[in-house]
Design a protein around this motif. Structure first.
Motif, short mmCIF file in Angstrom:
data_model
loop_
_atom_site.label_atom_id
_atom_site.label_comp_id
_atom_site.label_asym_id
_atom_site.label_seq_id
_atom_site.Cartn_x
_atom_site.Cartn_y
_atom_site.Cartn_z
N PHE A 129 0.79 -1.15 -0.09
CA PHE A 129 -0.13 0.01 0.10
C PHE A 129 0.99 1.51 0.31
O PHE A 129 0.47 2.19 -0.34
N ALA A 130 2.03 1.31 0.69
CA ALA A 130 2.93 2.30 0.59
C ALA A 130 3.45 2.71 -0.86
O ALA A 130 3.37 4.07 -0.95
N VAL A 131 3.37 1.86 -1.62
CA VAL A 131 3.38 2.21 -3.19
C VAL A 131 2.14 2.59 -4.01
O VAL A 131 2.28 3.60 -4.57
N THR A 132 1.29 1.97 -3.77
CA THR A 132 -0.20 2.29 -4.51
C THR A 132 -0.80 3.47 -3.97
O THR A 132 -1.34 3.93 -5.07
N VAL A 133 -0.51 3.67 -2.83
CA VAL A 133 -1.07 4.69 -2.17
C VAL A 133 -0.42 6.12 -2.77
O VAL A 133 -1.44 7.06 -3.08
N VAL A 134 0.82 5.90 -2.81
CA VAL A 134 1.50 7.25 -3.31
C VAL A 134 1.14 7.51 -4.88
O VAL A 134 0.85 8.75 -5.35
N LEU A 135 0.90 6.39 -5.35
CA LEU A 135 0.48 6.57 -7.19
C LEU A 135 -0.91 6.93 -7.06
O LEU A 135 -1.14 7.88 -7.75
N ALA A 136 -1.85 6.43 -6.18
CA ALA A 136 -3.18 7.02 -6.20
C ALA A 136 -3.41 8.58 -5.59
O ALA A 136 -4.36 9.13 -6.37
N LEU A 137 -2.52 8.83 -4.58
CA LEU A 137 -2.59 10.20 -4.43
C LEU A 137 -2.14 11.09 -5.26
O LEU A 137 -2.51 12.26 -5.53
N ALA A 138 -1.27 10.73 -6.09
CA ALA A 138 -0.61 11.59 -7.26
C ALA A 138 -1.57 11.89 -8.12
O ALA A 138 -1.74 13.09 -8.71
N VAL A 139 -2.47 10.69 -8.45
CA VAL A 139 -3.34 10.86 -9.64
C VAL A 139 -4.61 11.64 -8.86
O VAL A 139 -4.95 12.89 -9.55
N PHE A 140 -4.82 11.62 -7.59
CA PHE A 140 -5.92 12.23 -7.18
C PHE A 140 -5.53 13.90 -6.87
O PHE A 140 -6.52 14.66 -7.25
#
Length: 256
Positions: A129-140
């Motif tokens: 989640f540390a990786v996917t959350v960063v990717l998702a927050l970048a998009v958001f």
């Protein structure tokens, strides 16, 4: 077999599993030790770097010759380019094509990290989640900032369903607002959860492969799950990317 039986017995006495499917997701320092700081090189760092190198090798080195009759790497790169370009154009329109480089980079990084995670003894970075959350927050954050920059306060029209009856609009506005802020949560959990679950199931079947009676069934199950995980690795990168395009479309055209 006697040693395996003793190990199984010891595990049973302790009330735990002989094999631990989730151990493959533990973050470990590359050069030993138990302390992990922000600057520590870990298995996550290594495989993130390899994912970046894989993207560079395919898109930069693989297409450097620009051959009229493309080789394998150039063909894959051109297929990926055309696939994502068409996706962005179909969902976001011509206006969204200026953001194609970001979306293309996002897709290639995720799909490369997913496929690298299928290599035996590799670390699946996109299962964390540390990786996917960063990717998702970048998009958001990108989509939200872009929405206000392009549309100003008119971006808030995304939450106001003008086609609904007037009495229902405030209620729908609250629902739309909540669903908007839930986006990065679902965006990140979907990617990490699917990859983590698939790899854990493969590890479980691999643990049963040591038992002679069910070993052939276990090997067949591992093969089937591995084939499924290859498909899931691509599909999850595709889903993450297409949702990014949908969110981008909302930022460019927020009115219902």
């Amino acid at each position: 077999m006697a040693g395996q039986a003793e190990t199984a017995a010891d595990g049973a006495e302790k009330g735990g599993l002989v094999f631990h499917p989730m151990d493959q997701f533990i973050v470990k320092p590359l050069f030993g030790g138990d302390t992990i700081a922000w600057y520590t090189l870990t298995n996550v760092t290594l495989w993130l770097a390899l994912a970046v190198l894989a993207v560079v090798a395919l898109l930069v080195l693989g297409t450097s010759k620009r051959a009229i009759v493309p080789g394998r790497s150039q063909s894959i790169a051109e297929l990926a380019y055309g696939f994502i370009y068409k996706m962005v154009e179909d969902i976001c329109g011509k206006e969204g094509l200026k953001y194609f480089p970001y979306i293309m980079t996002l897709f290639m990084f995720i799909v490369s990290a997913n496929f690298l995670g299928l290599i035996p003894t590799a670390f699946t970075t996109t299962s964390h989640f540390a990786v996917t959350v960063v990717l998702a927050l970048a998009v958001f954050l990108t989509v939200t900032i872009l929405g206000f920059v392009k549309n100003g306060t008119a971006f808030l029209g995304l939450f106001w369903v003008s086609s609904a009856p007037l009495a229902l609009r405030p209620i729908l506005a609250v629902i739309e607002l909540i669903s908007y802020f839930v986006r990065p949560v679902s965006h990140s959990i979907r990617l990490a959860g699917n990859l983590m679950a698939g790899h854990a199931v493969i590890k479980v079947f691999a643990g049963f492969a040591a038992v002679a009676v069910i070993s052939p069934v276990s090997v067949l199950a591992i093969t089937a799950m591995f084939g499924l995980e290859v498909l899931v690795s691509f599909i999850q990168a595709y889903v993450f990317t297409i949702l990014t395009c949908v969110y981008l479309k909302d930022a460019l055209h927020p009115s219902h």
